[in-house]
Write a protein that holds these residues in place. Sequence first.
Motif, mmCIF file in Angstrom:
data_model
loop_
_atom_site.group_PDB
_atom_site.id
_atom_site.type_symbol
_atom_site.label_atom_id
_atom_site.label_comp_id
_atom_site.label_asym_id
_atom_site.label_seq_id
_atom_site.Cartn_x
_atom_site.Cartn_y
_atom_site.Cartn_z
ATOM 1 N N MET A 96 23.362 -3.271 92.782
ATOM 2 C CA MET A 96 22.592 -4.376 91.884
ATOM 3 C C MET A 96 21.993 -5.324 92.665
ATOM 4 S SD MET A 96 21.667 -4.719 88.630
ATOM 5 C CE MET A 96 22.617 -3.525 87.866
ATOM 6 N N GLU A 97 20.849 -5.725 92.959
ATOM 7 C CA GLU A 97 20.411 -6.807 93.871
ATOM 8 C C GLU A 97 19.386 -7.518 93.265
ATOM 9 O OE1 GLU A 97 19.275 -5.239 97.342
ATOM 10 O OE2 GLU A 97 18.304 -7.019 98.469
ATOM 11 N N TYR A 109 26.738 -8.661 94.475
ATOM 12 C CA TYR A 109 25.222 -8.923 94.115
ATOM 13 C C TYR A 109 24.779 -9.971 95.331
ATOM 14 C CZ TYR A 109 27.079 -8.098 89.637
ATOM 15 O OH TYR A 109 27.639 -7.511 88.373
ATOM 16 N N SER A 110 23.387 -9.885 95.403
ATOM 17 C CA SER A 110 22.845 -10.629 96.372
ATOM 18 C C SER A 110 21.726 -11.562 95.906
ATOM 19 C CB SER A 110 22.196 -9.680 97.492
ATOM 20 O OG SER A 110 21.243 -8.735 97.049
ATOM 21 N N MET A 111 21.409 -12.816 96.501
ATOM 22 C CA MET A 111 20.490 -13.449 95.876
ATOM 23 C C MET A 111 20.035 -14.404 97.052
ATOM 24 S SD MET A 111 19.032 -15.061 93.335
ATOM 25 C CE MET A 111 19.763 -14.330 92.004
ATOM 26 N N PRO A 112 18.645 -14.849 97.255
ATOM 27 C CA PRO A 112 18.155 -15.650 98.153
ATOM 28 C C PRO A 112 18.540 -17.101 97.958
ATOM 29 C CG PRO A 112 16.408 -14.145 97.295
ATOM 30 C CD PRO A 112 17.581 -14.037 96.505
ATOM 31 N N SER A 158 18.706 -19.348 87.292
ATOM 32 C CA SER A 158 18.114 -17.928 87.640
ATOM 33 C C SER A 158 19.121 -16.940 87.344
ATOM 34 C CB SER A 158 17.557 -17.907 89.136
ATOM 35 O OG SER A 158 16.554 -18.696 89.476
ATOM 36 N N PHE A 159 18.475 -15.596 86.815
ATOM 37 C CA PHE A 159 19.109 -14.540 86.575
ATOM 38 C C PHE A 159 19.870 -13.891 87.709
ATOM 39 C CE2 PHE A 159 20.482 -11.076 83.870
ATOM 40 C CZ PHE A 159 20.130 -9.827 84.578
ATOM 41 N N VAL A 160 21.078 -13.490 87.680
ATOM 42 C CA VAL A 160 21.559 -12.861 88.905
ATOM 43 C C VAL A 160 21.759 -11.265 88.379
ATOM 44 C CG1 VAL A 160 23.617 -12.658 90.154
ATOM 45 C CG2 VAL A 160 22.764 -14.906 89.698
ATOM 46 N N ALA A 161 22.607 -10.929 87.490
ATOM 47 C CA ALA A 161 22.683 -9.844 86.863
ATOM 48 C C ALA A 161 23.521 -9.747 85.543
ATOM 49 C CB ALA A 161 23.862 -9.052 87.679
ATOM 50 N N ASP A 218 31.341 -10.453 94.031
ATOM 51 C CA ASP A 218 30.996 -11.640 95.154
ATOM 52 C C ASP A 218 29.414 -11.516 95.203
ATOM 53 O OD1 ASP A 218 32.328 -8.976 97.319
ATOM 54 O OD2 ASP A 218 30.083 -9.412 97.386
ATOM 55 N N LEU A 219 29.106 -12.828 95.450
ATOM 56 C CA LEU A 219 27.506 -13.018 95.794
ATOM 57 C C LEU A 219 27.232 -13.513 97.232
ATOM 58 C CD1 LEU A 219 24.774 -13.528 94.124
ATOM 59 C CD2 LEU A 219 25.575 -15.903 94.186
#
Length: 796
Positions: A1-2, A33-36, A43-46, A120-121
Amino acid sequence: METALAKTPQKRQVIFLAILLLLWEAGSDAIRYSMPEETESGSFVANLAKDLGLRVGELPTRGARIHYKGNKQVLQLDIETGNLLLYEKLDREVLCGATDPCVLYFQLLLENPVQFFQADLQLMDINDHSPEFLDKEMLLKIPEIVQPGTVFPLKIAQDLDVGINTVQNYTISPNSHFHVVTRNRGDGRIYPELMLDRALDREEQSELSLTLTALDGGTPPRSGTAAVRIEVVDINDNAPQFLQSLYEVQVPENSPLNSLVVAVSAQDLDSGTYGNVVYTLFQGDEVTQPFVIDEITGEIRLKKALDFEATRYYNVEIAGTDGGGLSGKCTVAIEVVDVNDNAPELTMSTLASSTPENSPETVVAVFSVSDPDSGDNGRMVCSIQNDLPFLLKPTFKNFYTLVTERPLDRESQAEYNITITVTDLGTPRLKTQHNLTVTVSDVNDNAPAFSQSSYTLRVRENNSPALHIGSVSATDRDAGANAQVTYSLLLPPHDPHLPLASLVSINADNGQLFALRALDYEALQAFEFGVRAADRGSPALSSQALVRVLVVDANDNAPFVLYPLQNGSAPCTELVPRAAEAGYLVTKVVAVDGDSGQNAWLSYQLLKATEPGLFGVWAHNGEVRTARLLSERDAVKHRLLVLVKDNGEPPLSASVTLHVLLVDGFSQPYLPLPDVAAAEARADPLTVYLVIALASVSSLFLVSVLVFVAVRLCRRSRAASGGGCSVPEGPFAGHLVDVSGTGTLSHSYQYEVCLREGPGAGEFKFLKPIIPKFPPHGAVEEIEGNATFRNSFGFN
């Protein structure tokens, strides 16, 4: 999921998603999860609930929450939708510095029941920083004798970004003598070096000014520049040479300031100024650098405290430059050795405000422990006091739950002070203590208990209504509403028809008992009932006690004379033969008292007599006897007034009047006294009726017995002699004549009774007393006995 940047190619997203799915299927315990970085807050992550296979409705019911190390909140969970959102804008460089990848660990904690999920993010770096040289100008002194191909190291540019976004290349401004080459060393950084293409000639050009540009790999790329100034010097054909190209040293993090780290040494074969070597730190910012080098001796000393938890390794470039401008360099690799200088940290995630009693395995608190040290210095042991009914259970990594070991009893102990001790295994051992106060909440598990299983209360009769007659008391070991006791009355099972509601009442709050009406001992001497004490718990518990109320008699009833009757139309006259001796039983006054005990003890007293001294009354049984022999001079008619008195306080009494007629024998006809008038009774009608009924029944029974005996005797006499009335010899049967001492006659005096035939056959005729015959030898004893008998009575 990204979640990727808006401009990231779709193909790259699919590949990264596939890799994550493969890692998940391979058995990874954590969801990543990853996020810039620099993404806007909110903002929506997951959708965390969907990724964990949980229903959205489970999150609020199970008390879902996000736990972070150090309690710094970077994410927020919408428990209604299961969406994981950014709490604030995140800066990768602030959070992770040069660490790559930048991963923020967090856990999803479900409290009911306790369950953990690791996630983890990863913050993806964006190219938001340009390369920057710490020194805006670099000075190179190059002898003119230097041959082409010689390389001169240059200072690197710093770029806070990582990966592709950090410095990837260096360029030099166009010139005819130099170009830039780069080298990639083991630490991942690119180092620029200036290579000489064409020999220098100081006479032709003594100084060159170039521009060094550093480029990163971002899109679009960012750059930074620095000026390179080159001075051409005279011939110095020997550069300094270090004894070692690499120095490796270990330094404890608690080393004091100005302590010696290592000493480097370089030699220059030249002489004079060209042979004097000056040492300098070639790379790094002197402001932030924790080391300093002595220019003359080459000793590297500590100028700032080291912190193993912040930086574990340092690579320090040392340059040795002679007086002619030639330089050599070496690298000092410094490893910071960890010491146990950090106590463990405890972070409380969940703490129950109270714990119900009688509930085993109840979760009291959930917490995590951490220690930034390494090795044994970072390994920890958690413990609590041994004398407490609680256990520490490791659950997930460094998470622990504090649970009850056995059911608690609030009545034994309502509060516990727990000290959680976290100790590391370093030398010396450091520990952290956290104090908890656990309050045990009450459960209604104790029924009210009476102070006695049964109560005995005494109430004097004729009490005033609403009199407080006593109290019952029950206590409940519980607390609050569970200990509030209310009282109520219960009918006794052996007497369900007792009018309890009209006799007593109870105060429901304090157990005080009250008599609702005046009690009468003669009507009700004692009664029993139950009292129930119930608490206000849910469900309510109760207990019972037995209350026995004894009515204490009061002297409220005067003696009542049963015989002789005083309410008849004509007085009752007792006949006494003149031949009666002293002690002859004339009659017996029979009286009763409705009271009990000493209030019913009756005594008799002769108050008044026509001829004092002739008759006496027995004080204890009311027998009226002659006190002496009768004589012809004694009056025929006598009137006696007898007082009957009880033993109460104050005593009550009644009086009765006796009429005694002296006759020569029972054969003498009995005539009514002419002077005795018919007295009308003014007594209570109910008493009159009762006495009349009792007298009628007694008279009828006595007449029937006497008639039956007379008829039998007459028939037996006729059968034997052919007629007449004979006097039977011997006494009557015991059941026909009262010989108990409580009737009118005794064994000493028996009378002949003859039932005459003819018109007067229905009348009794008293003839004469039958004097028992004594043996001749007892004649003297009889005379003496009469005198003794006369003195033996207690006449009044």
